[in-house]
Design a protein around this motif. Structure first.
Motif, mmCIF file in Angstrom:
data_model
loop_
_atom_site.group_PDB
_atom_site.id
_atom_site.type_symbol
_atom_site.label_atom_id
_atom_site.label_comp_id
_atom_site.label_asym_id
_atom_site.label_seq_id
_atom_site.Cartn_x
_atom_site.Cartn_y
_atom_site.Cartn_z
ATOM 1 N N PRO A 68 0.790 -1.233 0.000
ATOM 2 C CA PRO A 68 0.000 0.000 0.000
ATOM 3 C C PRO A 68 0.821 1.281 0.000
ATOM 4 C CG PRO A 68 -0.033 -1.039 2.172
ATOM 5 C CD PRO A 68 0.612 -2.013 1.246
ATOM 6 N N ASP A 69 2.040 1.234 0.543
ATOM 7 C CA ASP A 69 2.807 2.476 0.723
ATOM 8 C C ASP A 69 3.922 2.683 -0.289
ATOM 9 O OD1 ASP A 69 1.203 2.935 2.888
ATOM 10 O OD2 ASP A 69 2.688 2.346 4.390
ATOM 11 N N HIS A 70 4.302 1.658 -1.019
ATOM 12 C CA HIS A 70 5.430 1.795 -1.955
ATOM 13 C C HIS A 70 5.210 2.851 -3.039
ATOM 14 C CE1 HIS A 70 7.935 -1.469 -0.447
ATOM 15 N NE2 HIS A 70 6.884 -2.281 -0.436
ATOM 16 N N PRO A 71 4.031 2.894 -3.693
ATOM 17 C CA PRO A 71 3.901 3.763 -4.863
ATOM 18 C C PRO A 71 4.116 5.244 -4.584
ATOM 19 C CG PRO A 71 2.116 2.153 -4.801
ATOM 20 C CD PRO A 71 2.824 2.071 -3.490
ATOM 21 N N PHE A 72 3.696 5.733 -3.418
ATOM 22 C CA PHE A 72 3.810 7.168 -3.150
ATOM 23 C C PHE A 72 4.987 7.507 -2.228
ATOM 24 C CE2 PHE A 72 1.026 5.570 0.190
ATOM 25 C CZ PHE A 72 1.506 6.200 1.324
ATOM 26 N N ALA A 73 5.826 6.517 -1.913
ATOM 27 C CA ALA A 73 6.979 6.756 -1.050
ATOM 28 C C ALA A 73 8.139 7.347 -1.852
ATOM 29 C CB ALA A 73 7.413 5.451 -0.386
ATOM 30 N N MET A 74 9.062 7.970 -1.138
ATOM 31 C CA MET A 74 10.327 8.378 -1.744
ATOM 32 C C MET A 74 11.247 7.167 -1.814
ATOM 33 S SD MET A 74 11.489 12.098 -0.284
ATOM 34 C CE MET A 74 11.026 13.545 -1.246
ATOM 35 N N ASP A 75 11.957 7.025 -2.927
ATOM 36 C CA ASP A 75 12.987 6.000 -2.978
ATOM 37 C C ASP A 75 14.314 6.621 -2.542
ATOM 38 O OD1 ASP A 75 13.974 7.407 -5.190
ATOM 39 O OD2 ASP A 75 13.215 5.964 -6.649
ATOM 40 N N LEU A 76 15.400 5.850 -2.667
ATOM 41 C CA LEU A 76 16.684 6.306 -2.140
ATOM 42 C C LEU A 76 17.153 7.599 -2.797
ATOM 43 C CD1 LEU A 76 16.494 3.257 -1.310
ATOM 44 C CD2 LEU A 76 18.982 3.200 -1.473
ATOM 45 N N LEU A 77 17.013 7.676 -4.114
ATOM 46 C CA LEU A 77 17.453 8.893 -4.818
ATOM 47 C C LEU A 77 16.605 10.090 -4.403
ATOM 48 C CD1 LEU A 77 18.147 7.506 -8.417
ATOM 49 C CD2 LEU A 77 19.833 8.160 -6.678
ATOM 50 N N ASP A 78 15.298 9.882 -4.287
ATOM 51 C CA ASP A 78 14.390 10.967 -3.891
ATOM 52 C C ASP A 78 14.743 11.498 -2.507
ATOM 53 O OD1 ASP A 78 12.900 10.578 -6.224
ATOM 54 O OD2 ASP A 78 11.459 9.250 -5.241
ATOM 55 N N PHE A 79 14.903 10.572 -1.558
ATOM 56 C CA PHE A 79 15.131 10.990 -0.177
ATOM 57 C C PHE A 79 16.487 11.666 -0.034
ATOM 58 C CE2 PHE A 79 15.419 11.019 4.352
ATOM 59 C CZ PHE A 79 14.119 10.929 4.827
ATOM 60 N N LYS A 80 17.478 11.115 -0.723
ATOM 61 C CA LYS A 80 18.806 11.726 -0.648
ATOM 62 C C LYS A 80 18.778 13.136 -1.218
ATOM 63 C CE LYS A 80 23.566 11.030 -1.879
ATOM 64 N NZ LYS A 80 24.650 10.451 -1.440
ATOM 65 N N GLU A 81 18.078 13.316 -2.342
ATOM 66 C CA GLU A 81 17.977 14.659 -2.918
ATOM 67 C C GLU A 81 17.247 15.599 -1.960
ATOM 68 O OE1 GLU A 81 16.472 17.049 -6.909
ATOM 69 O OE2 GLU A 81 15.823 14.978 -6.596
ATOM 70 N N MET A 82 16.168 15.114 -1.336
ATOM 71 C CA MET A 82 15.452 15.948 -0.374
ATOM 72 C C MET A 82 16.367 16.368 0.766
ATOM 73 S SD MET A 82 12.079 15.151 1.985
ATOM 74 C CE MET A 82 12.971 14.021 3.069
ATOM 75 N N SER A 83 17.115 15.406 1.304
ATOM 76 C CA SER A 83 18.022 15.709 2.402
ATOM 77 C C SER A 83 19.048 16.764 1.994
ATOM 78 C CB SER A 83 18.735 14.425 2.847
ATOM 79 O OG SER A 83 19.735 14.715 3.796
ATOM 80 N N GLU A 84 19.634 16.588 0.822
ATOM 81 C CA GLU A 84 20.654 17.532 0.365
ATOM 82 C C GLU A 84 20.062 18.916 0.118
ATOM 83 O OE1 GLU A 84 22.219 15.543 -3.047
ATOM 84 O OE2 GLU A 84 23.554 14.244 -1.859
ATOM 85 N N GLN A 85 18.873 18.956 -0.490
ATOM 86 C CA GLN A 85 18.257 20.244 -0.793
ATOM 87 C C GLN A 85 17.803 20.968 0.482
ATOM 88 O OE1 GLN A 85 18.307 21.836 -3.656
ATOM 89 N NE2 GLN A 85 19.404 20.116 -4.549
ATOM 90 N N ILE A 86 17.342 20.212 1.472
ATOM 91 C CA ILE A 86 16.977 20.835 2.751
ATOM 92 C C ILE A 86 18.213 21.406 3.426
ATOM 93 C CG2 ILE A 86 16.230 20.301 5.116
ATOM 94 C CD1 ILE A 86 14.027 18.571 3.887
ATOM 95 N N ARG A 87 19.325 20.678 3.388
ATOM 96 C CA ARG A 87 20.552 21.214 3.999
ATOM 97 C C ARG A 87 21.026 22.465 3.253
ATOM 98 N NH1 ARG A 87 18.722 19.065 8.065
ATOM 99 N NH2 ARG A 87 18.960 16.836 8.313
ATOM 100 N N ASN A 88 20.892 22.466 1.934
ATOM 101 C CA ASN A 88 21.244 23.667 1.175
ATOM 102 C C ASN A 88 20.324 24.830 1.544
ATOM 103 O OD1 ASN A 88 23.304 22.369 -0.224
ATOM 104 N ND2 ASN A 88 22.023 21.861 -1.976
ATOM 105 N N LEU A 89 19.031 24.529 1.675
ATOM 106 C CA LEU A 89 18.069 25.568 2.023
ATOM 107 C C LEU A 89 18.363 26.142 3.402
ATOM 108 C CD1 LEU A 89 15.482 27.191 1.586
ATOM 109 C CD2 LEU A 89 14.183 25.194 2.344
ATOM 110 N N GLU A 90 18.711 25.280 4.349
ATOM 111 C CA GLU A 90 19.028 25.766 5.695
ATOM 112 C C GLU A 90 20.184 26.755 5.658
ATOM 113 O OE1 GLU A 90 17.615 21.803 8.197
ATOM 114 O OE2 GLU A 90 19.689 21.999 7.507
#
Length: 349
Positions: free
Chosen positions: A247-269
């Protein structure tokens, strides 16, 4: 009053600290202990601070016979009861997985949906209780969670402000001031027009607490917008393969998505900075390069006056500043200056 700084394990959570990133593995371990461990390690590698699961027994969370399928459940191959049963996270896995998670430098969390799960989480020594949106209308459960005195992260999907008030009053009466409120929309996935990020501003102004977002939209827009508005906890569903059944796989972030989010949040901070306007160190050279100074347009001899005809304002700023030009027009030079030579104060009689 609710705390402005909350310690969760090894992490300090506040408006002045880095955003706390929760990888919500949820049911995506697909019934496998080894997959659960793999996803915890993946979460670490992708920049998460938390690997999170959900702890429930199907018969203690739903009445399967009373369920049809909602809009986001309509594509499930199994019945709602069967899906819930297959997503159960065994309580006897938690201690070993908690130890493994902490060895990797992450915090272990699992949202409890019954009292046995809550008791087990307290018993194994978790650093925080994350309460899912569906329990916000369950005052006895909220009270018991608050009485653990552990920090509470409460998601607020499909809740009214009056229901959130009631929950916060329960926490206050239980003398637990370590509360973090997450805006959330309980639709999977969530369309952007329903995300309502600015709700976190209302939470912060109304309750004076730390705020965040438990997000089900695709991509990075909502996490980044939330952090820009002051969120310091971001939760996203996490998988290693969006094409897996579940039920949760289709709308979850995968490894590339989550890593990009983490990096972009750190850049934003880093980019957010503070409210003080100042000349940054990286700008010091451009002060000269991008501003104008007084310069000759032809050769001017000693004793000749500076005029609009024999001088102009050009980059770089090596000559007298534009704001002072009116004070030097008509003044005499004390030396010869060739064409395209900056005119400095020491050149004037």
């Amino acid at each position: 009053m609710f705390d402005k700084l909350i310690k969760i394990g090894r992490y300090d959570i506040s408006i002045n600290n880095p955003t706390f990133l929760i990888a919500e593995i949820g049911s995506n371990f697909d019934g496998s202990f080894d997959r659960a461990k793999k996803l915890i390690k993946d979460a670490k590698d992708c920049g998460a601070q938390v690997a999170k699961f959900q702890s429930f027994k199907t018969e203690k969370i739903i009445s399967a016979n009373n369920f049809g399928k909602s809009s986001f459940q309509k594509n499930w191959d199994q019945s709602v009861g069967e899906v819930y049963k297959s997503a159960e996270f065994p309580l006897d896995w938690m201690l070993e997985l908690k130890q493994y998670t902490e060895e990797l430098g992450l915090e272990f969390m699992s949202s409890p949906y019954d009292l046995n799960a809550l008791d087990e989480l307290v018993k194994i020594g978790v650093s925080c209780i994350k309460i899912g949106s569906g329990e916000i209308s369950n005052p006895e459960f909220l009270k018991l969670a608050a009485e653990t005195k552990l920090p509470i992260i409460l998601a607020t999907g499909a809740a009214s402000l009056s229901e959130i008030d009631e929950a916060m009053n329960i926490f206050d009466k239980s003398r637990n001031s370590k509360i973090i409120l997450l805006q959330c929309i309980t639709q999977y996935p969530t369309q952007f027009q329903y995300a309502n990020i600015r709700t976190i501003e209302t939470y912060r102004q109304t309750y004076g607490c730390i705020v965040g977002y438990s997000d089900h939209t695709p991509g990075l827009a909502v996490p980044l917008g939330s952090v820009a508005l002051g969120a310091r906890v971001i939760e996203k569903h996490f998988t290693d393969d969006k094409s897996r059944k579940g039920p949760d796989h289709p709308f979850a972030m995968d490894l590339l998505d989550f890593k990009e989010m983490s990096e972009q949040i750190r850049n934003l901070e880093k980019a957010l900075g503070n409210s003080w306007k100042k000349i940054e160190a990286c700008e010091e050279e451009t002060i000269i390069l991008q501003r104008r100074g007084l310069v000759t347009t032809q050769k001017i001899y000693k004793g000749e006056p500076i005029t609009k005809e024999n001088s102009t304002l050009l980059r770089p700023q090596k000559g007298i500043l534009p704001k002072d030009v009116q004070n030097v027009l008509g003044k005499m030079l004390n030396k010869d200056l060739d064409a395209e030579t900056p005119i400095r104060w020491e050149d004037i009689t």
